[in-house]
Scaffold this motif. Structure first.
Motif, PDB file in Angstrom:
ATOM      1  N   ILE A 127      -3.080  33.363  -0.806  1.00  0.00           N
ATOM      2  CA  ILE A 127      -2.355  32.100  -0.395  1.00  0.00           C
ATOM      3  C   ILE A 127      -2.185  31.349  -1.754  1.00  0.00           C
ATOM      4  O   ILE A 127      -1.065  30.929  -1.871  1.00  0.00           O
ATOM      5  N   THR A 128      -3.160  31.416  -2.610  1.00  0.00           N
ATOM      6  CA  THR A 128      -2.756  30.589  -3.755  1.00  0.00           C
ATOM      7  C   THR A 128      -1.710  31.093  -4.611  1.00  0.00           C
ATOM      8  O   THR A 128      -0.738  30.500  -5.311  1.00  0.00           O
ATOM      9  N   LYS A 129      -1.812  32.495  -4.809  1.00  0.00           N
ATOM     10  CA  LYS A 129      -0.857  33.027  -5.644  1.00  0.00           C
ATOM     11  C   LYS A 129       0.693  33.033  -5.087  1.00  0.00           C
ATOM     12  O   LYS A 129       1.786  32.877  -5.696  1.00  0.00           O
ATOM     13  N   LEU A 135       2.538  35.779  -7.149  1.00  0.00           N
ATOM     14  CA  LEU A 135       2.462  37.294  -6.575  1.00  0.00           C
ATOM     15  C   LEU A 135       3.658  38.029  -6.853  1.00  0.00           C
ATOM     16  O   LEU A 135       4.732  37.716  -6.398  1.00  0.00           O
ATOM     17  N   HIS A 136       3.445  38.987  -7.596  1.00  0.00           N
ATOM     18  CA  HIS A 136       4.917  39.973  -7.899  1.00  0.00           C
ATOM     19  C   HIS A 136       4.969  40.996  -6.661  1.00  0.00           C
ATOM     20  O   HIS A 136       4.019  41.443  -6.251  1.00  0.00           O
ATOM     21  N   LEU A 137       6.362  41.225  -6.009  1.00  0.00           N
ATOM     22  CA  LEU A 137       6.748  41.905  -5.175  1.00  0.00           C
ATOM     23  C   LEU A 137       7.086  43.280  -5.747  1.00  0.00           C
ATOM     24  O   LEU A 137       8.163  43.409  -6.467  1.00  0.00           O
ATOM     25  N   ASP A 138       6.651  44.345  -5.169  1.00  0.00           N
ATOM     26  CA  ASP A 138       7.228  45.691  -5.691  1.00  0.00           C
ATOM     27  C   ASP A 138       8.002  46.073  -4.494  1.00  0.00           C
ATOM     28  O   ASP A 138       7.632  47.002  -3.627  1.00  0.00           O
ATOM     29  N   LYS A 139       9.278  45.857  -4.667  1.00  0.00           N
ATOM     30  CA  LYS A 139      10.209  46.218  -3.570  1.00  0.00           C
ATOM     31  C   LYS A 139      10.787  47.670  -3.880  1.00  0.00           C
ATOM     32  O   LYS A 139      10.809  48.275  -4.742  1.00  0.00           O
ATOM     33  N   GLU A 140      10.931  48.086  -2.740  1.00  0.00           N
ATOM     34  CA  GLU A 140      11.662  49.653  -2.547  1.00  0.00           C
ATOM     35  C   GLU A 140      12.084  49.777  -1.118  1.00  0.00           C
ATOM     36  O   GLU A 140      12.212  48.935  -0.194  1.00  0.00           O
ATOM     37  N   ASN A 141      12.912  50.605  -1.111  1.00  0.00           N
ATOM     38  CA  ASN A 141      13.581  51.117  -0.013  1.00  0.00           C
ATOM     39  C   ASN A 141      12.763  52.032   1.139  1.00  0.00           C
ATOM     40  O   ASN A 141      12.206  52.916   0.697  1.00  0.00           O
ATOM     41  N   CYS A 179      14.806  46.885   2.492  1.00  0.00           N
ATOM     42  CA  CYS A 179      14.253  46.856   1.203  1.00  0.00           C
ATOM     43  C   CYS A 179      13.419  45.699   0.963  1.00  0.00           C
ATOM     44  O   CYS A 179      13.767  44.637   1.768  1.00  0.00           O
ATOM     45  N   GLY A 180      12.199  46.076   0.482  1.00  0.00           N
ATOM     46  CA  GLY A 180      10.979  45.039   0.410  1.00  0.00           C
ATOM     47  C   GLY A 180       9.883  45.565  -0.174  1.00  0.00           C
ATOM     48  O   GLY A 180       9.824  46.580  -0.448  1.00  0.00           O
ATOM     49  N   ASP A 181       8.838  44.868  -0.244  1.00  0.00           N
ATOM     50  CA  ASP A 181       7.489  45.232  -0.647  1.00  0.00           C
ATOM     51  C   ASP A 181       6.893  45.772   0.499  1.00  0.00           C
ATOM     52  O   ASP A 181       6.241  45.080   1.240  1.00  0.00           O
ATOM     53  N   LYS A 182       6.735  46.907   0.670  1.00  0.00           N
ATOM     54  CA  LYS A 182       6.220  47.605   1.801  1.00  0.00           C
ATOM     55  C   LYS A 182       4.871  47.401   2.100  1.00  0.00           C
ATOM     56  O   LYS A 182       4.492  46.900   3.408  1.00  0.00           O
ATOM     57  N   GLU A 183       4.133  47.083   1.125  1.00  0.00           N
ATOM     58  CA  GLU A 183       2.572  46.844   1.472  1.00  0.00           C
ATOM     59  C   GLU A 183       2.491  45.434   1.988  1.00  0.00           C
ATOM     60  O   GLU A 183       1.704  45.175   3.072  1.00  0.00           O
ATOM     61  N   GLU A 267       8.740  34.182   3.190  1.00  0.00           N
ATOM     62  CA  GLU A 267       9.341  33.277   2.289  1.00  0.00           C
ATOM     63  C   GLU A 267       9.586  33.915   0.806  1.00  0.00           C
ATOM     64  O   GLU A 267      10.665  33.737   0.175  1.00  0.00           O
ATOM     65  N   ALA A 268       8.767  34.511   0.328  1.00  0.00           N
ATOM     66  CA  ALA A 268       8.961  35.351  -0.941  1.00  0.00           C
ATOM     67  C   ALA A 268       9.943  36.295  -1.013  1.00  0.00           C
ATOM     68  O   ALA A 268      10.808  36.628  -2.133  1.00  0.00           O
ATOM     69  N   HIS A 269      10.241  36.832   0.205  1.00  0.00           N
ATOM     70  CA  HIS A 269      11.158  37.820   0.395  1.00  0.00           C
ATOM     71  C   HIS A 269      12.648  37.153   0.860  1.00  0.00           C
ATOM     72  O   HIS A 269      13.601  37.743   0.910  1.00  0.00           O
ATOM     73  N   GLU A 270      12.605  35.920   1.071  1.00  0.00           N
ATOM     74  CA  GLU A 270      13.549  34.791   1.098  1.00  0.00           C
ATOM     75  C   GLU A 270      14.209  35.056   2.676  1.00  0.00           C
ATOM     76  O   GLU A 270      15.258  35.263   2.993  1.00  0.00           O
ATOM     77  N   GLU A 271      12.937  35.609   3.454  1.00  0.00           N
ATOM     78  CA  GLU A 271      13.550  35.759   4.929  1.00  0.00           C
ATOM     79  C   GLU A 271      12.840  34.649   5.842  1.00  0.00           C
ATOM     80  O   GLU A 271      12.049  33.611   5.279  1.00  0.00           O
ATOM     81  N   LYS A 272      13.079  34.627   7.265  1.00  0.00           N
ATOM     82  CA  LYS A 272      12.430  33.536   8.017  1.00  0.00           C
ATOM     83  C   LYS A 272      11.682  34.068   9.019  1.00  0.00           C
ATOM     84  O   LYS A 272      11.700  35.353   9.522  1.00  0.00           O
ATOM     85  N   ILE A 273      10.936  33.459   9.646  1.00  0.00           N
ATOM     86  CA  ILE A 273      10.159  33.845  10.738  1.00  0.00           C
ATOM     87  C   ILE A 273      10.424  32.837  12.009  1.00  0.00           C
ATOM     88  O   ILE A 273      10.401  31.482  11.722  1.00  0.00           O
TER      89      ILE A 273
END
Length: 306
Positions: A127-129, A135-141, A179-183, A267-273
C-alpha cells in the motif's frame, strides 16, 4: 468628500495589510496589485479567502480523523496475532515445552500468528509503495482468459468448501488480449473473487464476465449472489482496514487491505473500478482494462469450474 476619500483609503490600506499578513500562503496575494479604495472588492476577497481556509481546515480535520482511525485499525490488526504468538511462547516457557505433543501444537499455532503478521506487513508495504508511486509495473501482453484460469485454479478448493460454483462467461465468442502487470492484475482478480467467496452464500455462484466497454476497453465483472453490501458502506469500501462486518469477526482471515490494494493497483494502470450491490441480493465489482486485440479461440476448460 476629499476627507471622506482619504479616510476610506486609509481604512482600506489598514485592512488590506491585515489581509495580506494572514494570507501569505494564498498564491493570489503574492501578486502586486494597485491599491484601490473599493471596499466591496476587498470584502469579496476576504470572504473568498476565509471560505478557502475553512474548507482546508475541514479537510485537515477529516484527514486527522482518518489518521486516528487508521492507527487504531493497525494496532488492532497487529496486536491480535502478536498476543497469540506471545501467549503460546509463554505457555511453552512455563513448562509446556516438555510435552512433545503440546510443544508441536503450540509452535504450529504460533507460526500461524507469525504468518498473519507477515501477511499484514507485506500488504502495508505494498500500500505504501502504491501510494508513493514507487511500485514498478512489469507490463506484458497476455490473454484475459489465462488470468481468469489461473485465479480459478488457485481458488477452486476454497470455493468448494462452501459449494460455490465458479463461472466464466464472455459477452462474445472471442478471447481478449490485454496489456498490464499480469502478477498485479492477478492479485486484483484474486482479491475480488476471494471476497466474493468469503461473503457468498453457500451453494451460490461467483461469475466472471468479460465484455466490451468504451474507448477500446473491456470490462471485467465479478458477480455473486451473496449477502450484498449496504449502500452507506459502499463509499468506504476501498479504505484501508475498513470492514463491512462491524462485529470484528476475523475468522475469515485477510488483512483488511485487499480492496484498497485492488484500487491502487488499478489506478497505477490508469484504470477504473466500479461497485454495484444490493443488500441481501448480491454484489458486482467490475474494472476496466485496455484491449489490444481479439483472439477467436476460447479455452473450453475455463468456461465453468466448480
Amino acid at each position: 468628500m476629499v476627507i471622506q476619500l482619504r479616510i476610506e483609503k486609509f481604512i482600506y490600506k489598514r485592512v488590506k495589510g491585515i489581509y495580506d499578513s494572514v494570507s501569505l500562503l494564498d498564491a493570489t496575494t503574492l501578486q502586486r496589485t494597485q491599491v484601490t479604495t473599493d471596499m466591496a472588492t476587498l470584502k469579496s476577497e476576504v470572504e473568498r479567502f476565509a471560505k478557502g481556509k475553512k474548507l482546508e481546515i475541514e479537510a485537515l480535520k477529516i484527514r486527522e480523523s482518518y489518521r486516528k482511525e487508521f492507527l487504531g485499525n493497525v494496532s488492532h490488526e497487529l496486536k491480535t496475532p502478536l498476543f497469540t504468538v506471545q501467549g503460546y511462547i509463554l505457555t511453552l516457557l512455563d513448562g509446556a515445552m516438555k510435552d512433545k505433543t503440546l510443544r508441536k501444537k503450540y509452535l504450529n499455532r504460533a507460526m500461524k500468528g507469525v504468518d498473519r503478521l507477515i501477511y499484514i506487513v507485506k500488504d502495508l508495504d505494498m500500500i505504501t509503495k502504491l501510494e508513493a508511486g514507487d511500485l514498478h509495473l512489469d507490463k506484458e501482453n497476455f490473454l484475459i482468459s489465462e488470468l481468469i484460469h489461473s485465479v480459478y485454479e488457485l481458488l477452486e478448493m476454497k470455493a468448494a468448501k462452501k459449494n460455490i460454483t465458479l463461472l466464466y462467461d464472455f459477452d462474445s465468442n472471442t478471447d481478449v488480449m490485454v496489456c498490464g502487470d499480469k502478477e498485479r492484475l492477478q492479485q486484483v482478480l484474486t482479491n475480488l473473487v476471494v471476497n466474493s467467496i468469503k461473503y457468498g452464500e453457500k451453494d451460490g455462484t461467483t461469475e466472471i464476465t468479460v465484455e466490451d466497454f468504451i474507448n477500446n476497453k473491456i470490462l471485467v465483472r465479478v458477480t455473486d449472489n451473496g449477502e450484498g453490501i449496504k449502500q452507506e458502506n459502499i463509499p468506504r469500501l476501498f479504505e484501508r482496514f475498513f470492514r463491512v462486518d462491524k462485529s470484528g469477526n476475523r475468522k475469515e482471515g485477510g488483512s483488511g487491505l485487499g480492496l484498497s490494494i485492488v484500487k491502487h493497483i488499478l489506478e497505477a494502470h490508469e484504470e477504473k473500478i466500479y461497485v454495484e450491490s444490493e443488500f441481501g441480493v448480491g454484489s458486482e465489482f467490475s474494472f476496466t482494462l485496455e484491449k489490444l486485440e481479439e483472439v477467436t479461440e476460447v479455452d473450453p476448460l475455463i468456461t465453468e469450474m466448480t
